[in-house]
Motif scaffolding. Structure first.
Motif, PDB file in Angstrom:
ATOM      1  N   LEU A   1      13.171   9.361   1.489  1.00 51.54           N
ATOM      2  CA  LEU A   1      12.864   7.965   1.154  1.00 51.54           C
ATOM      3  C   LEU A   1      12.564   7.821  -0.341  1.00 51.54           C
ATOM      4  CD1 LEU A   1      12.136   5.030   1.887  1.00 51.54           C
ATOM      5  CD2 LEU A   1       9.820   5.820   2.368  1.00 51.54           C
TER       6      LEU A   1
ATOM      7  N   ASP B   1       8.721  -4.997   6.089  1.00 47.98           N
ATOM      8  CA  ASP B   1       8.941  -3.730   6.788  1.00 47.98           C
ATOM      9  C   ASP B   1       9.080  -4.003   8.279  1.00 47.98           C
ATOM     10  OD1 ASP B   1       9.175  -1.009   7.282  1.00 47.98           O
ATOM     11  OD2 ASP B   1       7.001  -0.708   7.442  1.00 47.98           O
TER      12      ASP B   1
ATOM     13  N   THR C   1      12.911  -3.277   4.704  1.00 41.95           N
ATOM     14  CA  THR C   1      13.013  -1.907   5.187  1.00 41.95           C
ATOM     15  C   THR C   1      12.945  -1.928   6.716  1.00 41.95           C
ATOM     16  OG1 THR C   1      10.623  -1.590   5.068  1.00 41.95           O
ATOM     17  CG2 THR C   1      11.879  -0.946   3.136  1.00 41.95           C
TER      18      THR C   1
ATOM     19  N   GLY D   1      16.691   1.841   5.271  1.00 42.03           N
ATOM     20  CA  GLY D   1      16.114   2.200   6.561  1.00 42.03           C
ATOM     21  C   GLY D   1      16.606   3.546   7.052  1.00 42.03           C
TER      22      GLY D   1
END
Ligand code: SAM
Length: 260
Positions: free
Chosen positions: A32, A54, A119, A152
């Motif tokens: 990430l 998110d 995300t 993601g």
């Protein structure tokens, strides 16, 4: 989606305990930060001034990671009220200014102000059909500003062979499909099992398989201009790197970066 809701409402605390101290740090977290977020950070390596959404935030593991990068506003959304309760409990104990909401990521209202980054760490693998995957990608698209990015993880769409039985890493996955039926059809159930340190199975949840081509088509149909797969990598400084290098021959997940 009631299935996912009850699934996570029941396994919530097991999921938190079994996944926080695992391969997630040296592999997922490293991928990430080093391979996905970097192009989005400013000269101070921060997300200052950014609005972040998110989705499938669970108990807020990555929501807190993103907030630590100094974004102006962050909203965590999950379909499971139990997971949002766990996230809110952590927020209550150590307030960071994160908002959480229970909602289905497929049915989000258009926001008053669009997000700079959306995300979703393990949301797309909960779409049961191509139409649901399309709904998720469309929903992400409506939340994002023009030229802004989605990042993601999803369950790995490659390497589905039986070699992936890695109880020692705390996770295994299984598809009940014979070799003759390969390639695996879209919408096939993938059973993910989580294990404790004694390799005892503690909980199982269900993901759904879609081919790489289906993911790419669905994002294109939703209006995304770019779509890129990001393979997991291990932190070269990880103390048990050899063990994780083996895991990476058949990792459980894969990253996605897409641009609206
Ligand atoms: C594997 S957990 C990941 C949680 C967190 N992102 C993480 O990486 O620790 C998957 C999460 O997706 C949520 N979820 C599944 N379907 C969803 C949907 N349609 N909308 C929002 N959340 C969903 C589940 O409730 C669960 O918390």
């Amino acid at each position: 989606m009631a299935n996912n809701k009850s699934e996570y409402d029941m396994i919530g605390i097991d999921y938190v305990e079994l996944t926080e101290n695992s391969w997630r740090l040296p592999i997922e977290n490293y991928t990430l930060h080093k391979c996905m977020l970097q192009s989005l950070l400013d000269e101070h390596e921060l997300l200052t001034g950014k609005r972040v959404l998110d989705l499938a935030c669970g108990h807020g593991l990555y929501t807190r990671e993103l907030k630590a990068l100094n974004c102006d506003y962050i909203l965590g959304v999950d379909i499971s009220s139990e997971m949002i309760k766990l996230a809110n409990d952590i927020e209550y104990q150590e307030p960071k200014g994160i908002e959480y909401q229970v909602a289905d990521a497929k049915q989000l209202k258009p926001p008053e102000t669009l997000f700079d980054l959306v995300t979703a760490f393990y949301l797309l693998c909960y779409a049961r059909t191509r139409d649901e995957l399309l709904e998720m990608a469309g929903s992400i698209h409506t939340q994002l500003g023009e030229n802004k990015k989605f990042i993601g993880f999803t369950t790995n769409i490659m390497n589905y062979d039986e070699k992936f039985d890695k109880k020692k890493y705390g996770i295994s996955r299984q598809v009940n499909i014979s070799l003759e039926e390969r390639p695996i059809p879209d919408g096939t159930k993938v059973f993910i099992n989580l294990y404790n340190k004694d390799e005892k199975k503690i909980c199982t949840f269900t993901n759904y398989h879609f081919s790489a081509v289906t993911y790419e088509q669905v994002f294109k149909e939703s209006g995304f201009k770019t779509f890129q797969w990001i393979p997991f990598q291990c932190d070269p400084r990880a103390s048990n790197k050899e063990l994780y290098d083996q895991f990476l021959q058949c990792p459980n997940g894969i990253g996605i970066i897409a641009t609206k």
